[in-house]
Design a protein around this motif. Structure first.
Motif, short mmCIF file in Angstrom:
data_model
loop_
_atom_site.label_atom_id
_atom_site.label_comp_id
_atom_site.label_asym_id
_atom_site.label_seq_id
_atom_site.Cartn_x
_atom_site.Cartn_y
_atom_site.Cartn_z
N ALA A 189 0.85 -1.18 0.00
CA ALA A 189 0.00 0.00 0.00
C ALA A 189 0.89 1.23 0.00
O ALA A 189 1.71 1.41 0.91
CB ALA A 189 -0.92 0.01 1.22
N SER A 190 0.76 2.06 -1.03
CA SER A 190 1.53 3.30 -1.12
C SER A 190 0.72 4.43 -0.49
O SER A 190 -0.45 4.64 -0.84
CB SER A 190 1.85 3.64 -2.58
N GLU A 194 -3.15 4.94 -1.20
CA GLU A 194 -3.73 3.63 -0.88
C GLU A 194 -3.90 3.44 0.62
O GLU A 194 -3.64 2.38 1.18
CB GLU A 194 -2.84 2.53 -1.48
N TRP A 195 -4.37 4.50 1.27
CA TRP A 195 -4.56 4.49 2.72
C TRP A 195 -5.53 3.38 3.13
O TRP A 195 -5.30 2.67 4.12
CB TRP A 195 -5.08 5.84 3.17
N ALA A 196 -6.61 3.21 2.40
CA ALA A 196 -7.62 2.20 2.74
C ALA A 196 -7.02 0.80 2.68
O ALA A 196 -7.29 -0.04 3.56
CB ALA A 196 -8.82 2.32 1.81
N ASN A 197 -6.21 0.52 1.66
CA ASN A 197 -5.56 -0.79 1.57
C ASN A 197 -4.63 -1.03 2.76
O ASN A 197 -4.56 -2.13 3.30
CB ASN A 197 -4.77 -0.91 0.27
N ALA A 198 -3.91 0.04 3.15
CA ALA A 198 -3.02 -0.08 4.31
C ALA A 198 -3.81 -0.41 5.57
O ALA A 198 -3.42 -1.27 6.36
CB ALA A 198 -2.22 1.21 4.49
N ALA A 199 -4.94 0.28 5.77
CA ALA A 199 -5.76 0.04 6.95
C ALA A 199 -6.41 -1.34 6.91
O ALA A 199 -6.64 -1.95 7.97
CB ALA A 199 -6.83 1.12 7.06
N GLY A 200 -6.67 -1.86 5.72
CA GLY A 200 -7.24 -3.18 5.60
C GLY A 200 -6.25 -4.28 5.90
O GLY A 200 -6.63 -5.35 6.41
N GLY A 201 -4.97 -4.03 5.60
CA GLY A 201 -3.93 -5.00 5.88
C GLY A 201 -3.18 -5.45 4.65
O GLY A 201 -3.78 -6.04 3.74
N VAL A 202 -1.89 -5.15 4.58
CA VAL A 202 -1.00 -5.58 3.50
C VAL A 202 0.33 -5.98 4.10
O VAL A 202 0.57 -5.81 5.30
CB VAL A 202 -0.80 -4.46 2.45
N ASP A 203 1.21 -6.51 3.24
CA ASP A 203 2.55 -6.91 3.73
C ASP A 203 3.42 -5.70 4.04
O ASP A 203 4.14 -5.69 5.04
CB ASP A 203 3.24 -7.78 2.67
N VAL A 204 3.38 -4.69 3.16
CA VAL A 204 4.25 -3.52 3.32
C VAL A 204 3.46 -2.25 3.08
O VAL A 204 2.79 -2.12 2.05
CB VAL A 204 5.46 -3.57 2.36
N VAL A 205 3.54 -1.32 4.01
CA VAL A 205 3.02 0.03 3.84
C VAL A 205 4.23 0.93 3.59
O VAL A 205 5.18 0.93 4.38
CB VAL A 205 2.24 0.51 5.08
N ILE A 206 4.20 1.68 2.49
CA ILE A 206 5.39 2.47 2.11
C ILE A 206 4.99 3.88 1.70
O ILE A 206 3.90 4.09 1.14
CB ILE A 206 6.16 1.77 0.97
N GLY A 207 5.84 4.84 1.99
CA GLY A 207 5.57 6.22 1.60
C GLY A 207 6.65 7.15 2.12
O GLY A 207 7.65 6.71 2.71
N THR A 208 6.44 8.44 1.89
CA THR A 208 7.36 9.46 2.37
C THR A 208 7.02 9.79 3.82
O THR A 208 6.35 9.00 4.49
CB THR A 208 7.30 10.70 1.48
N ARG A 209 7.44 10.94 4.34
CA ARG A 209 7.41 11.19 5.78
C ARG A 209 6.01 11.02 6.39
O ARG A 209 5.88 10.54 7.52
CB ARG A 209 7.98 12.56 6.12
N SER A 210 4.93 11.39 5.67
CA SER A 210 3.60 11.26 6.26
C SER A 210 3.23 9.81 6.53
O SER A 210 2.36 9.53 7.36
CB SER A 210 2.55 11.90 5.34
N ALA A 211 3.88 8.87 5.85
CA ALA A 211 3.60 7.45 6.08
C ALA A 211 4.01 7.00 7.47
O ALA A 211 3.61 5.92 7.91
CB ALA A 211 4.30 6.60 5.02
#
Length: 579
Positions: A189-190, A194-211
């Motif tokens: 989830a980038s 892709e905030w919703a995918n991150a909240a749902g559950g993935v292997d890796v959540v990735i992004g810049t400082r706000s992540a």
């Protein structure tokens, strides 16, 4: 989560700039979605509808039910409960007085009513980094990887631990790493898209400082890439740093973190390295992954010469087979003075930074505040030259010397032509040009000797950035023995830290103390209150003050406790990058 929140009380953090209060609202039974901690709602405040976040839910009393206004609407999902606790900590750490800025960073950016199904695979693809894996197994720490090393094995090591959070400085780096992780079979989830995918559950959540604030259910480990990069710090107030947020988040979750950098900062080395210190590859392997750094010693020249076009530079820009980038920060963050008698650069006798000639005719250091008469520290002469060339003139000189077109690039320019042979500009050019053979820093002394306490770290970071762009980096300087250049040529960044450590300890600068800048209308009133509270306050007395304390908690609480005068526009920058 409360199973039946009908008629309960929700405490709401308003999404209103400058408002540092929270308000209670009744949860009515007819809402079309459940209300829990983190839910984004619409409420009425002073006659208008505003957004907000539900911070907590509690049973009502009979009086509260009669007097409270109801929540008007449920907008969607927001940050998890643990993010509110993290925001409480951050509000003290960066003297924010309110948690709204952190909740904005943690939010989805648009309404999210439902979450997708959990897509975690539990895969552990290879190749993984043995050093990163060992650090994770030992509880986390700092990993020093040279500039031209692929960070992907470290990312895979973190992903193998379970749900992982990965922070990188640049959006382009996040996009590239996300694509590589997906090709390896992991769900990604980038952030923020892709905030919703991150909240749902993935292997890796990735992004810049706000992540650093992004959802990552069941987080098992975190990785911060290039922890030295200034892009990881928020420029607006509050000036929070993604590295520090990640470390605190992992500490609260009881999971390991790894901070990766070719040049770990003194803060990360002193505060976040494990019991074994900074982990790094063997010396020979580390040296092989650094660029070739060539130092052009100009100390025998007259430092006020008009031209920065040296013979070493001419040799490279005249070679039609080479693409050359020339860097000169013309806006400069320091005045670099040179003695006309002995050619020495004029430095502060206390902290070694470049000094400027003030309006009162004295030499003043903006880093530590030391003031002295206008005399050279080497020979006692009092006549100086100010070294500050301009990009426009540089482009003309370079074009004449190269006998081919030269393109100038600054931060305000659009993307430059892709096939020019020679470029010149500020450090922004290092982010705009690709496929380069040589990077030349035309006047590097203004970076190394800038009146900022992190000047050496920031100067070395420029060399790292250039080394990732080109296999050869040329540095023109009047200070060839400076620790930054010794560290770069030897691929030994610890030389910079060895020189920085005693200076910062002496001055009580981070990580050996807490520092903030208070500026703007009304800052004088705030400064007076801080003096009364026992905090060290200095500055020019003209709407800008440097504030120091023994630690971040003491400083943050003191700043948050101050009363701001009506109509004031006080800006607080805690741990500013460029002071």
């Amino acid at each position: 989560m409360v199973s039946d929140t009908s008629r309960h009380i929700a405490r709401v953090v308003p999404d209103v700039t400058g408002l540092d209060k929270e308000f209670d609202y009744l949860i009515p039974p007819d809402l079309d979605a459940p209300v829990e901690v983190g839910t984004i709602v619409r409420v009425e405040l002073h006659g208008r509808r505003i957004g907000g976040w539900v911070r907590s839910i509690s049973p009502p009393g009979s009086t509260e039910q009669r007097t409270l206004k109801p929540i008007a609407k449920v907008t969607g999902r927001g940050p998890a409960a643990e993010i509110f606790e993290l925001a409480d900590w951050a509000a003290v750490r960066w003297a924010a007085r309110r948690m709204r800025p952190f909740l904005v960073a943690a939010g989805p950016g648009r309404a999210v009513r439902t979450l997708p199904l959990d897509r975690r695979t539990g895969m552990a693809p290879s190749p993984r980094s043995p050093a990163t894996t060992a650090l994770l197994d030992s509880g986390g720490g700092v990993l020093r990887l040279p500039p031209r090393t692929d960070v992907m094995p470290s990312v895979l090591s973190v992903a193998a631990m379970g749900p992982a959070l990965v922070i990188v400085p640049q959006h382009s780096d996040a996009t590239l790493l996300a694509a590589r992780l997906r090709r390896a079979g992991l769900t990604v989830a980038s952030i923020p898209g892709e905030w919703a995918n991150a909240a749902g559950g993935v292997d890796v959540v990735i992004g810049t400082r706000s992540a650093a604030w992004a959802p990552c259910p069941g987080i098992a480990a975190a990785l911060v890439v290039d922890e030295h990069d200034e892009a990881l710090q928020e420029e607006r107030s509050p000036t929070w740093h993604a590295r520090d947020v990640i470390v605190e988040r992992c500490r609260r979750a009881g999971v390991p973190y790894v901070l990766v950098s070719p040049i770990p900062t003194l803060v990360s080395v002193e505060e976040y390295a494990g019991i074994d210190g900074v982990v790094h590859p063997p010396e020979r392997r580390e040296r092989a992954a650094w660029p070739r750094v060539v130092v052009v010693d100009r100390s025998d020249e007259d430092p006020w010469k008009r031209s920065l076009v040296t013979s070493a530079l001419i040799e490279r820009i005249r070679d039609p087979e080479l693409t050359v980038v020339c860097v000169s920060n013309i806006t400069g963050r320091a005045r670099v003075l040179a003695c006309r008698s002995c050619r020495s650069l004029i430095r502060c006798e206390q902290c070694d930074a470049a000094v400027g000639l003030g309006d009162d005719g004295r030499l003043a250091c903006r880093r530590c505040g030391t003031v002295r008469p206008p005399v050279c520290q080497e020979c006692g002469a009092g006549r100086f030259a100010n070294l500050r060339p301009g990009v426009t003139r540089l482009r003309e000189e370079l074009e004449a010397a190269a006998a081919r077109p030269v393109v100038s690039v600054t931060g305000a320019d659009d993307d430059p032509p892709a096939h020019a042979g020679v470029y010149v500009g500020t450090e922004a050019v290092l982010h705009r040009v690709r496929a380069v053979d040589v990077v030349v820093f035309l006047e590097f002394d203004s970076e190394m000797l800038a009146p900022r306490f992190r000047a050496s770290e920031q100067a070395l970071a420029l060399i790292v950035r250039a080394g990732r762009l080109a296999p050869e980096v040329v540095v023109q300087t009047f200070s060839p023995d400076h620790e930054v250049l010794r560290a770069a040529t030897a691929a030994a960044p610890e030389l910079v830290l060895a020189a920085e450590r005693p200076r910062r300890q002496l001055l009580g600068l981070p990580p050996y103390g807490a520092l903030a800048v208070v500026s703007g209308t009304g800052s004088d009133v705030v400064a007076e209150q801080l003096v009364t509270a026992g905090v060290d306050v200095g500055g020019d007395g003209i709407d800008r003050y440097l504030v120091r304390a023994a630690d971040w908690v003491t400083l943050g609480r003191a700043l948050n406790a101050t009363e701001r005068p009506t109509g004031s526009r006080v800006r607080v920058e805690v741990d500013p990058a460029r002071v």
